[in-house]
Design an enzyme around this catalytic site. Structure first.
Site, PDB file in Angstrom:
ATOM      1  N   ALA A   1      43.210  31.270  33.100  1.00 40.88           N
ATOM      2  CA  ALA A   1      43.189  32.292  34.132  1.00 40.88           C
ATOM      3  C   ALA A   1      44.310  33.273  33.820  1.00 40.88           C
ATOM      4  O   ALA A   1      45.248  32.972  33.083  1.00 40.88           O
ATOM      5  CB  ALA A   1      43.381  31.688  35.518  1.00 40.88           C
ATOM      6  N   LYS A   2      44.218  34.459  34.381  1.00 35.93           N
ATOM      7  CA  LYS A   2      45.301  35.425  34.243  1.00 35.93           C
ATOM      8  C   LYS A   2      45.153  36.451  35.355  1.00 35.93           C
ATOM      9  O   LYS A   2      44.042  36.786  35.780  1.00 35.93           O
ATOM     10  CB  LYS A   2      45.231  36.126  32.882  1.00 35.93           C
ATOM     11  CG  LYS A   2      46.587  36.557  32.365  1.00 35.93           C
ATOM     12  CD  LYS A   2      47.412  35.361  31.949  1.00 35.93           C
ATOM     13  CE  LYS A   2      48.723  35.776  31.318  1.00 35.93           C
ATOM     14  NZ  LYS A   2      49.521  34.604  30.919  1.00 35.93           N
ATOM     15  N   GLY A   3      46.280  36.931  35.825  1.00 34.03           N
ATOM     16  CA  GLY A   3      46.267  37.959  36.858  1.00 34.03           C
ATOM     17  C   GLY A   3      47.288  39.028  36.544  1.00 34.03           C
ATOM     18  O   GLY A   3      48.257  38.797  35.811  1.00 34.03           O
TER      19      GLY A   3
END
Length: 949
Positions: A185-187
């Site tokens: 995941a990445k934000g």
């Protein structure tokens, strides 16, 4: 209303991020010129998400009406844009738009949770879930490749394409996360209203405020868990299933924000509390532990060990990206006192030390590491060798001294360089190690363009992999080299993994922290632990966690070295593995820079194979796919896997709170991930798909059989013994030993799949075979061996392998036959030692070792040849055992006979059949070559001998 306009603007901003060809202004103008359709879009949004007005019937009606209106639009561009709005509203699964908070009664930022798989024409890879956050002050996106996923949140400076940046990082994180439970995941968020004339503190305050809005918006559309039950957000219509797992981490620009995120989670009573963001006041400080750099250094040690260099004992040259105040660069450049760091750069300075004194330089690097907010400008100039210095990147030019020119390998006559050109010279220096501990992509493939890299800030300093003169690249930072760049460097003889392999220790450590906090939270909830006790326990386990994490780094490097050693003969096998991953795991070869089937065939014809970076991608995809399949099986709850869970958690918590391990909310996912990692690290990338093809077994069947095989033959103990030989024997000798262990594990796994009822009862099978197999192995190792095994033993001894290990390792190949041998002992009721002794005499009498080597030497140029070789090898061991059984049963009238006399008596009784078999063997031995047909005929003759008497 204004709130309706915010929704439409939010979708328009999202369109910009996913790369529509229109400008934001044009999108808004299209809505302004079609006000009735804009109103219908708002009504469609309300019909889907207003808790008081939602209904499927209303959604269908409004959508039909809206599409009819769009049919009447004259402009093709307007038609395309308006239909995209409809599609995006339909792809939205949740929003916080109707949630209430504060005196104004609305949320400060709009959150739209989307199902990317239902959005047409999205850039690849397509995430599994996505949250887009919009407000006039901040925008952001959070991308996940699965329901249980984690990754950092970064402050991005790419205002118009931050999603592109985050998507690339999510892809890298997905590969990296193969060692842990959550997938990638990445934000990231941007701050759109930073004060232009404010102080540094004013800017920091606005960034923090935007971060708070972003994190709160993410949690607005995330389920909670209360007393073990999933609780959806209030005033929220959900068009997806339960989704309570949201875990974040620090990243670029947010390194000190973990406490902020955890404070938000605690204030909102989010179930993960301070496990929501790893690190922080009550978590593991990655810089203090040095865990990311230590993990990458495991890769450095592996690469150099394979070149015959011990980085702890021999000096070696290095250049780097970063400075000593940075976590990854600083910790990395303190991993060895033997580093001759001749140059490095960060965003402020270029440091050059042409002829460093290694001990004094190490001490000075340590001082800078300990100095808060240090830079290269703080380096003691008196310690820099002649001709070196620290140069500002703002300088017009830098004078190049003779020592600089020599150590950087610059042409004669170069006496001045711009700072950017000097950085390129540093990257291209002829050194042993290029250590990347910074942020940015500095190396690309020669055929890539800078625009394809997507890192405009470093376009002026980026170099081509084909021009690199270092021997090893280590990527402590993310995306330091493009994947095509890594492949090009490796194809030219350079040693490199991927960033996902090198720096996985950071995310691995964070995941251990999160899972420990989740575990101990149960104890807190039950009153068995106070928060103070929990924190003390967490702190006490830091070293054990790091040891566990670094073991994963070692295992992955070990597995890649084994895969690379076999790669030249496995090109067509790897082609089938890629096809399998394309079908089952959505592998996109173009996205991952993997070769096409045609390119693989060219490599096969040219004697080339997959490179180490390419194998690293297959390693990760295979692990992720197997984890997913094992989660869905009953293996994750099988007691046979308890040791895997036990190995994950430190001994401290196992002893103090053993009962908590059984109730961990992610126990099934943890088990599946640990088993999958072990299966691929130990069995190899292609073992599982090949065994699935050969035996029709499931992934869980194969995992059980491999666990049983490992325990029966004591393979784990052998692997650990080989590890103790680091820097004692050549690395290629260790790899040869590991491959011998791997082959036995695979063959025994296949045998158990074919000869034991499925699903395998692991404990029963291990009890039945384990003690006898290990006893046979120990005794056989001390016996006189056939010529081929003696030759292997001599080679191991000459390489420095200890005598006992060399003996045991040299008989790993024929040890596979012990399983058949024990079935003979069980069938005849004769002691296994007596059967083993006779088994050996039968081999010598009929010269079966020759036949075994013929079968093993058969080509594996394509899938069917490999399958045939595998079948003939198993047939050989089976026929050998059957012949032993025939001799036993044919001479059962005198059980006291010595093995040699027993065989001699049997030969006299069946002289005709024996002579026929020996003539066939002699004819085949006399042939100029031995191919599949020769081996098949020889095995047929052996089978006829066994069954005709």
């Amino acid at each position: 209303t204004w709130r309706d306009i915010i929704v439409l603007r939010g979708y328009a901003r999202y369109m910009i991020q996913i790369g529509v060809k229109y400008s934001y202004a044009y999108l808004i103008d299209t809505l302004n010129h079609n006000p009735e359709i804009a109103r219908s879009l708002v009504e469609l949004f309300r019909a889907r998400f207003d808790p008081d007005a939602h209904s499927d019937e209303a959604v269908a009606k409004v959508e039909d009406d809206t599409l009819l209106q769009i049919d009447q639009v004259a402009s093709l561009d307007a038609d395309t844009i308006l239909r995209r709005f409809v599609a995006l509203i339909g792809a939205t699964t949740r929003t916080n738009h109707w949630q209430r908070t504060g005196p104004a009664g609305i949320r400060p930022a709009l959150a739209l949770k989307l199902d990317p798989t239902s959005i047409p024409d999205l850039p690849r890879p397509v995430p599994r879930a996505e949250i887009f956050v919009y407000s006039p002050r901040t925008e952001g996106v959070h991308l996940r490749s699965g329901p249980v996923a984690r990754g950092g949140l970064r402050w991005s400076d790419r205002m118009e394409d931050f999603r592109t940046e985050i998507l690339g990082l999510m892809k890298a994180q997905t590969v990296k996360n193969s060692v842990i439970v959550p997938v990638g995941a990445k934000g990231g968020f941007v701050a759109r209203q930073l004060p232009t004339t404010g102080s540094r503190g004013d800017i920091a305050a606005e960034v923090v405020s935007c971060y708070r809005m972003f994190v709160n918006a993410l949690l607005d559309v995330t389920d909670n868990v209360v007393d073990g039950e999933t609780v959806p957000p209030t005033f929220t219509v959900r068009h997806d299933g339960d989704d309570p797992y949201l875990v974040v981490a620090a990243d670029k620009g947010t390194a000190s924000f973990s406490d902020i995120a955890n404070g938000i989670a605690v204030d909102r009573d989010f179930w993960l509390a301070d496990a929501f963001a790893s690190g922080g006041s009550d978590g593991y400080d990655h810089k203090a532990l040095g865990i990311t750099a230590r993990g990458a250094w495991v890769s450095v040690e592996r690469h150099f060990r394979e070149m015959g260099i011990d980085v702890a004992a021999a000096e070696f040259t290095a250049v780097g990206v970063g400075d000593m105040s940075g976590d990854v660069f600083g910790n990395g450049m303190l991993r060895s006192r033997m580093i001759r760091l001749i140059a490095a750069f960060d965003h402020r300075h270029v440091f050059v030390d042409p002829d460093p004194d290694v001990e004094r330089a190490f001490v000075e690097r340590q001082r800078l590491y300990d100095l808060p907010r240090s830079s290269w400008d703080d380096y003691d100039r008196d310690l820099i060798s002649d001709g070196g210095g620290v140069f500002s990147r703002q300088a017009k030019s830098v004078e190049v001294s003779d020592p600089m020119r020599k150590v950087l390998g610059l042409p004669d006559g170069v006496d001045r360089l711009t700072p950017d050109a000097l950085i390129q010279a540093v990257l291209l220096a002829p050194v042993d190690l290029l250590w990347n501990g910074g942020i940015g992509t500095y190396v690309k493939a020669s055929f890539e363009t800078d625009s394809e890299i997507g890192d405009r800030a470093n376009d002026n300093v980026r170099v081509d992999a084909s021009d690199l003169r270092c021997r090893v690249i280590a990527e402590g930072g993310n995306l330091g080299v493009s994947q095509p760049g890594r492949i090009e460097f490796a194809a030219l003889g350079g040693r490199v993994n991927t960033d996902a392999i090198d720096n996985s220790a950071g995310v691995d450590c964070s995941d251990h922290e999160v899972n420990l906090k989740i575990l101990l939270a149960i104890g807190e909830h039950d009153g068995d632990l106070t928060r103070k006790q929990r924190n003390r326990m967490l702190e006490s386990m830091a070293d054990a966690v790091c040891d566990n994490v670094l073991d994963n780094n070692y295992s992955q490097n070990e597995s890649l070295s084994a895969a690379l050693a076999q790669a030249p003969g496995m090109v067509r096998v790897h082609k089938r593995v890629m096809s399998w991953l394309e079908r089952e795991a959505s592998l996109d070869r173009a996205v991952e820079a993997l070769p096409s089937d045609a390119e693989l065939e060219r490599r096969w014809q040219d004697g080339k194979s997959l490179t180490r970076p390419e194998l690293a991608v297959l390693l990760a995809y295979t692990k992720n796919l197997l984890s997913e399949r094992l989660i869905d099986s009953d293996l994750s709850t099988d007691p046979v896997c308890a040791p895997f869970i036990g190995s994950y958690f430190p001994e401290t918590v196992r002893q103090a709170h053993p009962e908590l391990l059984d109730v961990h909310p992610l126990r099934g996912e943890l088990t599946a991930t640990l088993v999958a990692n072990n299966l691929v690290n130990r069995g190899g990338i292609s073992m599982t798909p090949r065994l699935m093809e050969e035996t029709s077994a499931t992934e869980a069947d194969i995992a059980r059989a491999h666990i049983a095989a490992t325990r029966i033959f004591g393979l784990e103990e052998l692997w650990l013994e080989v590890r103790t030989l680091d820097n004692e024997v050549a690395a290629n000798t260790q790899t040869e030993l590991n491959l011998a262990i791997r082959r036995l594990g695979e063959r025994a796994t296949r045998w158990l799949l074919r000869n034991e009822p499925q699903p395998l009862k692991v404990a029963e099978v291990v009890d039945r075979y384990g003690d006898a197999v290990r006893a046979l192995h120990a005794r056989t190792a001390m016996m006189d061996q056939p010529e081929d095994i003696r030759a292997q033993f001599d080679r191991f001894m000459a390489a420095g392998v200890p005598d006992d290990l060399a003996r045991r390792a040299s008989i790993l190949g024929p040890s596979f036959g012990f399983l058949d041998l024990l079935t003979v002992a069980e069938r005849t009721g004769i002691d296994s030692d007596a059967v083993a002794a006779l088994h050996s005499v039968v081999e010598d009498t009929f010269d079966l070792a020759w036949l075994r080597e013929c079968v093993i030497a058969l080509p594996r140029d394509d899938h069917w040849e490999t399958m045939a070789r595998s079948a003939l090898r198993d047939q050989y061991f089976g026929e050998h055992a059957l012949l032993t059984a025939a001799v036993l049963e044919g001479t059962s009238d005198d059980d006291e006979l010595a093995p040699e006399l027993r065989v001699e008596r049997w030969l006299r009784r069946h002289s005709v059949a024996v002579e026929r078999c020996r003539r066939t063997f002699a004819d085949i031995k006399g042939s100029d070559s031995h191919d599949l047909a020769h081996s098949s005929v020889a095995l047929r003759a052996l089978s006829q001998l066994t069954h005709s008497v």
